[in-house]
Design an enzyme around this catalytic site. Structure first.
Site, PDB file in Angstrom:
ATOM      1  N   ASP A  69      10.422  29.494  20.960  1.00  0.00           N
ATOM      2  CA  ASP A  69      11.033  29.216  19.588  1.00  0.00           C
ATOM      3  C   ASP A  69      10.986  30.801  18.704  1.00  0.00           C
ATOM      4  O   ASP A  69      11.281  30.900  17.887  1.00  0.00           O
ATOM      5  CB  ASP A  69      10.059  28.377  18.598  1.00  0.00           C
ATOM      6  N   SER A  70      10.475  31.803  19.596  1.00  0.00           N
ATOM      7  CA  SER A  70      10.737  33.165  19.442  1.00  0.00           C
ATOM      8  C   SER A  70      12.291  33.446  18.996  1.00  0.00           C
ATOM      9  O   SER A  70      12.671  34.419  18.568  1.00  0.00           O
ATOM     10  CB  SER A  70      10.350  34.300  20.107  1.00  0.00           C
ATOM     11  N   ASP A 108      10.332  25.567  24.644  1.00  0.00           N
ATOM     12  CA  ASP A 108       9.313  25.298  23.513  1.00  0.00           C
ATOM     13  C   ASP A 108       9.585  24.216  22.650  1.00  0.00           C
ATOM     14  O   ASP A 108      10.886  24.105  22.056  1.00  0.00           O
ATOM     15  CB  ASP A 108       9.400  26.774  22.601  1.00  0.00           C
ATOM     16  N   LYS A 138       6.655  23.205  26.316  1.00  0.00           N
ATOM     17  CA  LYS A 138       5.483  23.854  25.629  1.00  0.00           C
ATOM     18  C   LYS A 138       5.174  23.440  24.092  1.00  0.00           C
ATOM     19  O   LYS A 138       6.035  23.351  23.361  1.00  0.00           O
ATOM     20  CB  LYS A 138       5.438  25.328  25.805  1.00  0.00           C
ATOM     21  N   GLU A 207      -2.514  33.657  23.627  1.00  0.00           N
ATOM     22  CA  GLU A 207      -1.942  34.628  22.860  1.00  0.00           C
ATOM     23  C   GLU A 207      -2.912  35.311  21.756  1.00  0.00           C
ATOM     24  O   GLU A 207      -3.798  34.793  21.304  1.00  0.00           O
ATOM     25  CB  GLU A 207      -0.833  34.049  21.876  1.00  0.00           C
TER      26      GLU A 207
HETATM   27  O1  KIV Z   1       8.174  31.491  21.408  1.00  0.00           O
HETATM   28  C1  KIV Z   1       7.623  32.613  22.336  1.00  0.00           C
HETATM   29  O2  KIV Z   1       8.430  33.304  22.671  1.00  0.00           O
HETATM   30  C2  KIV Z   1       6.248  32.426  22.838  1.00  0.00           C
HETATM   31  C3  KIV Z   1       5.767  33.175  23.729  1.00  0.00           C
HETATM   32  C4  KIV Z   1       5.764  34.430  23.037  1.00  0.00           C
HETATM   33  C5  KIV Z   1       4.483  32.896  24.228  1.00  0.00           C
HETATM   34  O3  KIV Z   1       5.591  31.375  22.515  1.00  0.00           O
END
Ligand code: KIV
Length: 290
Positions: A69-70, A108, A138, A207
């Site tokens: 979700d980044s 995610d 995730k 993290e």
């Molecule tokens: O959303 C993401 O990119 C993440 C990673 C940094 C673990 O959760």
């Protein structure tokens, strides 16, 4: 500079992605990741949001592609991951799926797609698998999400946990400081990790927590831990691909090692192109049709 020297040393003598791939063609599965932990083989993970990058990372031998979700920060230009929707993750996961052939694709679960009720979490995880083609999902959190995790794993949906500095809780944390430095916080993270493993999670992202805590969790669990700012004791590592390639400039936590300076290199290339167009030296005869 220091990080580039470290990288050059650490890759010295290693195979290129192509050679690595010739010997490791098997598609990555969640079971394979657990076997890698047992054999003390480190798991290589990066984020990906589109087919173009997914193909490059997959060809280079990355084991896990996380459609994080980044995407909210990196692609959509938001300050946090909070505005990302389930439809956004479905869209990007479909694209990553089209680009990758060997890597395990983990989608995610965005903010509010799994917190309201385990039934809703279960349905949304099912959409990520069935519609988007993810190999696993995730989600962030420990004991508060174990009911949802158990529902998913009982139905055959592989789940990766995420503990420590969980970005979807940034408004509750109030800052991006490392988590788990205080004893009670460390104990909570440790208990959350055990609870996720018991609920059937196949791996856990850790993290921004102290390295000794991450190392203890990694040796206690039988499932792999994937670190980001959690030290070398984790069973694998993940970074946001735009950070490690130096595409982003304004995000410089100590855990990011920059393996390229793509922001500078793209700026130079585009500046050259603009110069050539304005000077009327692009296109030339060979680049035109008669
Ligand atoms: O959303 C993401 O990119 C993440 C990673 C940094 C673990 O959760």
């Amino acid at each position: 500079m220091e990080s580039q020297q470290q990288s050059a040393q650490s890759t010295d003598g290693l195979q290129s992605g192509g050679a690595y791939m010739q010997q490791n063609q098997r598609a990555v599965t969640t079971l394979r990741l657990v076997e890698m932990k047992q054999k003390a083989q480190k798991i290589v993970c990066l984020t990906a949001y589109d087919a173009l990058i997914a193909r490059i990372l997959d060809d280079a031998g990355v084991d896990v592609l996380l459609v994080g979700d980044s995407v909210g920060n990196v692609v959509q230009g938001h300050e946090t991951t909070i505005p990302v929707t389930l439809e956004d993750i479905i869209y990007h996961t479909k694209a990553v799926k089209r680009g990758a052939s060997r890597s395990l694709i983990v989608a995610d679960m965005p903010f509010m797609s799994y917190q309201v009720h385990p039934d809703e979490a279960f349905r949304n995880a099912g959409r990520l698998m069935k519609e988007a083609g993810a190999g696993a999902v995730k989600l962030e959190g420990g004991q508060r999400v174990v009911e949802a995790v158990s529902r998913m794993t009982a139905a055959g949906i592989p789940v990766m946990g995420h503990l420590g500095l969980t970005p979807q809780s940034i408004n509750q944390f109030g800052s991006y400081r490392p988590r788990g430095r205080a004893r009670d916080e460390a104990e909570e993270i440790m208990n959350d990790a055990k609870a996720l493993e018991e609920a059937g999670a196949f791996a856990i992202v850790l993290e921004k927590i102290p390295s000794p805590l991450a190392a203890s969790i990694s040796s206690l669990l039988t499932i792999p831990t994937i670190g980001i700012g959690a030290g070398a004791g984790c069973d694998g590592q993940i970074l946001v691909y735009t950070d490690m390639l130096g595409l982003t400039l304004d995000f410089n936590p100590r855990f990011v090692r920059r393996y390229e300076s793509l922001h500078e290199r793209i700026t130079a290339a585009v500046t050259n192109y603009a110069h050539d167009v304005r000077a009327e030296v692009f296109p030339n005869e060979n680049e035109s049709y008669q």
